[in-house]
Each structure stands twice: as C-alpha cells, then as structure tokens.
Design a protein around this motif. Structure first.
Motif, short mmCIF file in Angstrom:
data_model
loop_
_atom_site.label_atom_id
_atom_site.label_comp_id
_atom_site.label_asym_id
_atom_site.label_seq_id
_atom_site.Cartn_x
_atom_site.Cartn_y
_atom_site.Cartn_z
N GLU A 1 39.95 -25.98 85.14
CA GLU A 1 39.69 -26.17 83.72
C GLU A 1 40.20 -25.00 82.89
N LEU A 2 40.08 -23.78 83.41
CA LEU A 2 40.59 -22.62 82.69
C LEU A 2 42.09 -22.72 82.47
N TYR A 3 42.81 -23.18 83.50
CA TYR A 3 44.26 -23.30 83.37
C TYR A 3 44.68 -24.40 82.39
N LYS A 4 43.76 -25.32 82.07
CA LYS A 4 44.05 -26.37 81.09
C LYS A 4 43.87 -25.90 79.65
N ALA A 5 43.26 -24.73 79.45
CA ALA A 5 42.93 -24.25 78.10
C ALA A 5 44.17 -24.14 77.22
N LYS A 6 44.05 -24.58 75.97
CA LYS A 6 45.16 -24.53 75.02
C LYS A 6 44.88 -23.60 73.85
N ASP A 7 43.60 -23.50 73.43
CA ASP A 7 43.29 -22.75 72.22
C ASP A 7 42.44 -21.51 72.49
N HIS A 8 41.28 -21.70 73.13
CA HIS A 8 40.40 -20.55 73.33
C HIS A 8 39.53 -20.73 74.57
N ILE A 9 39.08 -19.59 75.11
CA ILE A 9 38.13 -19.53 76.21
C ILE A 9 37.06 -18.53 75.84
N HIS A 10 35.80 -18.94 75.91
CA HIS A 10 34.67 -18.05 75.63
C HIS A 10 33.82 -17.92 76.89
N ILE B 1 39.13 -14.47 88.80
CA ILE B 1 38.84 -15.00 87.47
C ILE B 1 39.49 -14.14 86.39
N ARG B 2 39.44 -12.83 86.56
CA ARG B 2 40.10 -11.93 85.60
C ARG B 2 41.58 -12.22 85.51
N ASP B 3 42.24 -12.43 86.65
CA ASP B 3 43.68 -12.69 86.64
C ASP B 3 44.02 -14.02 85.99
N VAL B 4 43.15 -15.02 86.19
CA VAL B 4 43.36 -16.30 85.51
C VAL B 4 43.29 -16.11 84.00
N LEU B 5 42.31 -15.34 83.55
CA LEU B 5 42.16 -15.09 82.11
C LEU B 5 43.37 -14.32 81.57
N ILE B 6 43.86 -13.37 82.33
CA ILE B 6 45.04 -12.61 81.91
C ILE B 6 46.25 -13.54 81.78
N ASP B 7 46.41 -14.46 82.74
CA ASP B 7 47.50 -15.43 82.67
C ASP B 7 47.42 -16.27 81.40
N LYS B 8 46.22 -16.73 81.09
CA LYS B 8 46.04 -17.58 79.90
C LYS B 8 46.24 -16.77 78.62
N ALA B 9 45.80 -15.52 78.61
CA ALA B 9 46.01 -14.69 77.43
C ALA B 9 47.50 -14.49 77.16
N LYS B 10 48.28 -14.34 78.23
CA LYS B 10 49.73 -14.16 78.06
C LYS B 10 50.38 -15.44 77.52
N GLU B 11 49.72 -16.58 77.71
CA GLU B 11 50.21 -17.85 77.17
C GLU B 11 49.83 -18.04 75.71
N GLY B 12 49.01 -17.12 75.18
CA GLY B 12 48.62 -17.22 73.78
C GLY B 12 47.23 -17.78 73.55
N VAL B 13 46.49 -18.07 74.61
CA VAL B 13 45.11 -18.56 74.46
C VAL B 13 44.21 -17.39 74.04
N ILE B 14 43.37 -17.62 73.04
CA ILE B 14 42.45 -16.58 72.58
C ILE B 14 41.24 -16.55 73.52
N ILE B 15 40.93 -15.38 74.03
CA ILE B 15 39.86 -15.25 75.01
C ILE B 15 38.88 -14.18 74.57
N ARG B 16 37.61 -14.53 74.62
CA ARG B 16 36.53 -13.59 74.30
C ARG B 16 35.58 -13.54 75.49
N VAL B 17 35.19 -12.34 75.88
CA VAL B 17 34.32 -12.15 77.04
C VAL B 17 33.15 -11.26 76.65
#
Length: 479
Positions: free
Chosen positions: A137-146, A161-177
């Motif tokens: 589901e994280l890899y499907k994210a298009k806009d944001h992950i909280h 999990i950190r590396d997945v988030l880093i991958d998505k951030a590089k794709e332009g997904v906004i991530i807040r932790v």
C-alpha cells in the motif's frame, strides 16, 4: 571556630529538613487537591509518605496532572473537523444497531468521533500479514503518507520501512512522520536524519531531554496510525520493530492490526493531523487530506481517540458502556490487565448477570512488574464468574474486544491505568457482523493455545507469590 562550624552545619541541616518536609507536605496537599481517582491518590500518598525522597522524584516526573492543558485550540479543531463532519452529514440514513446507539452517541458527543458506514476492514493477526500488505500500500501512494508510531525501531524492519518511505519521497510523495520520543529513546538521530535528508518531515512527540526533563515523560503517544492518500488507513497494536515478526524467546508475538478502506479513514486522518498540530504548530485541513470516498464495504466504524488532556476518558468510558450493553458474550484480549474501578465493576457485573465474559492474557509478558500486577486482579474476576485464559504460545500483545456478533474493537488501548489515564491512544470501534465474527474467530483460535484458569487452582498459588502480586497491585495506578 569549630563550635561555630558545627552550629552552622546543624542549622543548615535543620533548615534543609524543614524545607524538605515542607516540600513533601506541599506535594501531598497538591495530590489531594487534584481530586483524582481515590485509588490513585492513595497510591501516591503511600509513596510520598513512606519513601518521600524517591516519591518526590517519581511524582515530579510521572505524577503531575495535565488535564487542564489543551492539545489544540477549539477554533483550530473546528476548522479541522469541517470536512469529516460534512462527509458524515452527507451520508444517507445510516442504520445504527439499536443496542449501541448510546455508545455511538457517547463517542460522537465527547470525542467528535463520527460513525462512517461503507468501510472495508481487513484483520491482521501477525506482523507478516500486516507488513507485507502495508509495504504494498505504501508503494501505491500518490500524494501523501502520514505515520504516527510509538516505536520505530532501528532494526531490519525499521530500515525496510524507512527505505520504502525514502523511495516514495524521491517520487514526490509528501511524507510526515511522528514518533514517540520515549518509545524511540534507543534510536539514534541518524536513523531519522536519513529520512529528513530526502525531505520527509519527521517530528518527535513530547521530546524529553535533560535538563528539561519534566513530567511530560509520563504522557506518551502510544498510537499506531498510518494514512495513505487519505483513503487507506492502518491502526492496531503492531509497532515498527522486528520482534513483531521474530517473536520472543518463549514463542511468537501474537498481535492484531487492521487496514481500513473507506470513509472511516477520515477519523484516522483527523487523529494524525491533531497530533501534527501539536508537534509542528501547523494546521493541515486541506481537501487533499480528506478526499471523497465511495462505500467499499459493510462495516460501520468510529475512530476514537483518548488522551490525558481534557475532562473525559473517552475510550475507558466507552468500554464500560459497551460491557454493560452486552447481552450474550464479551471477549477481551489485552497484554496488561490493570483495570480501573469502573472497568472492574462493569466486567464483574456482566459476568454475575450471566454474560459470557472472557479475558485472554499472556502467560508470560515483556514487563515483569505489570505482569505481576495484572495477575493480582484474576482472583476477583474468577469469583464473579469471568473466564480467564492465559496465552501459552508466546506473548499476546493484541488489544481487541468483541461482543454479541455485532460489536468489535481493535486499537492501541490496553486494559490498564496507563492507557486510560496517561497515554494518547486510538481505537477503531466497529458495529457490524462481519468484523465481529473475524475478531471472535481469532479469539477462539487463540483459545486453543491457552490454559483456562480455575478459581480452586488459582487460590493455591504460593503465599509469597500472592503477596508480591498484591504489593505490586497497590502501585498499579502508577504503573
């Protein structure tokens, strides 16, 4: 000169004793004036009277009451709730289960927890199920992950999990932790810095550092929330740590978590954004966080939060009401069982009225002190007819409730004083047969690897064990 030195030393000692006992006495008066639960007041008084020096330190760090504070202003909270409230009001006539009208109303009135219909709920009963689905589901994210987690461990799973988030951030997904500062005390700063380097916004909840070490160490964010694009949410008992996959030395780590797809995700999103406001002082209420969601399932669901701030103990009060509304059975799984007086009374009253009340606890636990305290409550429960089951196949960390094939709950709240009084918690409350049967089947399956406790055997425990358990029970409001 020698006599003068002794005189000054004696005077200084006398002044110190006067000041010391004045502080202890003043602290005792403050505890009494707080008008807390009488059991908790007595526990604090015993600590302050019999071990005053240590008691003062413990009270300073763990005992001060934060109920008069606010996590977010009423105006900001009202702005944040506009879109979720509109979605709730736009629903067609929702058929509320008659037996739970008052419970749903309680949560809506005290917690602004709106009941949303048309949700799809997936239950996970171990870490492998949860994390394999979560990563997809994280890899499907298009806009944001909280993400808001009590524990984000610096281990193999944490790195994944950190590396997945880093991958998505590089794709332009906004991530807040958000991570809890005490829950992640052992995690080095560089672990979170690697996320910050790629633009992920990372905040600690109630940072605790010397010399600013304050009573806030006692008020921890125990929530586990993930929201993806405002349409998929995760909540439950499973933190981000490899032990949730590998288990403990005496067996598996048995836990429960759910994935929600549907309008109830608005509730998880609201909970996250309130906490974000608290840690970042930024109000995020854009429509992008609350997209329109069509019905995709049959579950009627409320997302309910509780915290030590404010006048009510929402989840505890809801549990008491839910137990009282049971007509056939009420099953609970919890790793720690240090119930407040209202919860004790509700459980015993239901059992005495002929309701099939069952409580599943771990036979061995990760905290020896709380485990001893938990066992001290078993005898009272057995006397009233409550069935107690000890999980033997490892450690059960699930926090679930199910009743009458209609009501169920999965979340982060333990049946103990800490969850009810001190922690920031979140639970999903569901009012549908499908969700209830999933939780009921999971409970009955676990029951096969449990040992039922019987009163005639339980009271034969060695006297030294019973004394130790009872001694810890006196301090249970402080654990």
């Amino acid at each position: 000169m020698i006599d003068l030195g002794f005189s000054l030393a004696g005077l200084a000692g006398t002044l110190f004793k006067i000041l010391y006992f004045a502080v202890v006495f003043g602290t005792i008066i403050i505890v009494i004036l707080d008008n807390r639960n009488p059991l908790k007041t007595i526990a604090w008084l015993m600590v302050l009277i019999f071990v005053p020096f240590i008691g003062l330190i413990i009270y300073f760090f763990f005992g001060q009451d934060q109920r008069r504070e606010r996590i977010i202003s009423k105006k900001s909270y009202g702005n944040l709730l506009q879109k979720p409230r509109a979605e709730y009001q736009a629903q067609e006539a929702v058929q509320l289960p008659p037996n739970y009208n008052s419970l749903i109303s309680l949560f809506r009135r005290t917690n602004q927890a709106f009941p949303y219909d048309g949700n799809d709920v997936t239950l996970f009963t171990d870490g492998y199920q949860k994390y394999s689905t979560l990563i997809k589901e994280l890899y499907k994210a298009k806009d944001h992950i909280h993400i808001n987690y009590y524990i984000f461990e610096n281990d193999e799973l944490g790195h994944l999990i950190r590396d997945v988030l880093i991958d998505k951030a590089k794709e332009g997904v906004i991530i807040r932790v958000i991570y809890d500062d005490v829950g992640c005390w052992s995690v080095p700063n560089r672990f979170f810095d690697e996320m910050r380097y790629v633009g992920i916004e990372v905040r600690a909840f109630l940072k605790v550092r010397f010399p600013l070490f304050t009573s806030k160490v006692n008020y921890r964010n125990h929530r586990k929330i993930i929201v993806i694009d405002g349409v998929v949410g995760f909540v439950g008992g499973i933190n981000i740590a490899s032990r949730y996959l590998k288990g403990v030395e005496w067996g598996q780590w048995r836990d429960s978590h759910i994935m929600i797809k549907g309008k109830a995700v608005h509730g998880l999103q609201t909970a996250f954004l309130v906490d974000w406001y608290f840690v970042d002082h930024t109000l995020l209420s854009s429509d992008r966080f609350f997209p329109r969601i069509e019905s995709c399932g049959e579950s009627l669901c409320q997302i309910v939060t509780s915290e030590p701030i404010g006048p009510w103990r929402d989840i505890m009060q809801g549990i008491v009401l839910a137990i009282g509304q049971a007509r056939e059975y009420f099953y609970i799984q919890t790793p720690y069982f240090l119930p407040t007086e209202p919860v004790q009374t509700a459980l015993k009253t239901a059992a005495l009225a002929g309701i099939d009340v069952r409580i599943m606890l771990p036979d061995k636990a990760d905290s020896k002190l709380t485990h001893l305290g938990s066992r001290s409550y078993i005898e009272d429960m057995l006397k009233a007819g409550v069935h107690i089951y000890l999980y033997k196949d490892g450690f059960i960390h699930a926090k679930t409730m199910v009743s009458d094939d209609c009501f169920s709950s999965v979340g982060t709240t333990n049946i103990d004083f800490r969850s009810f009084e001190h922690n920031f918690e979140v639970n999903a409350f569901m009012y549908d047969k499908t969700s209830a049967l999933k939780l009921k089947q999971a409970f009955l399956k676990d029951q096969h690897v449990c040992e039922e406790v019987f009163y005639k055997n339980w009271v034969k425990r060695p006297i030294r064990v019973r004394v130790l358990e009872s001694a810890v029970r006196v301090l249970s409001p402080l654990l």
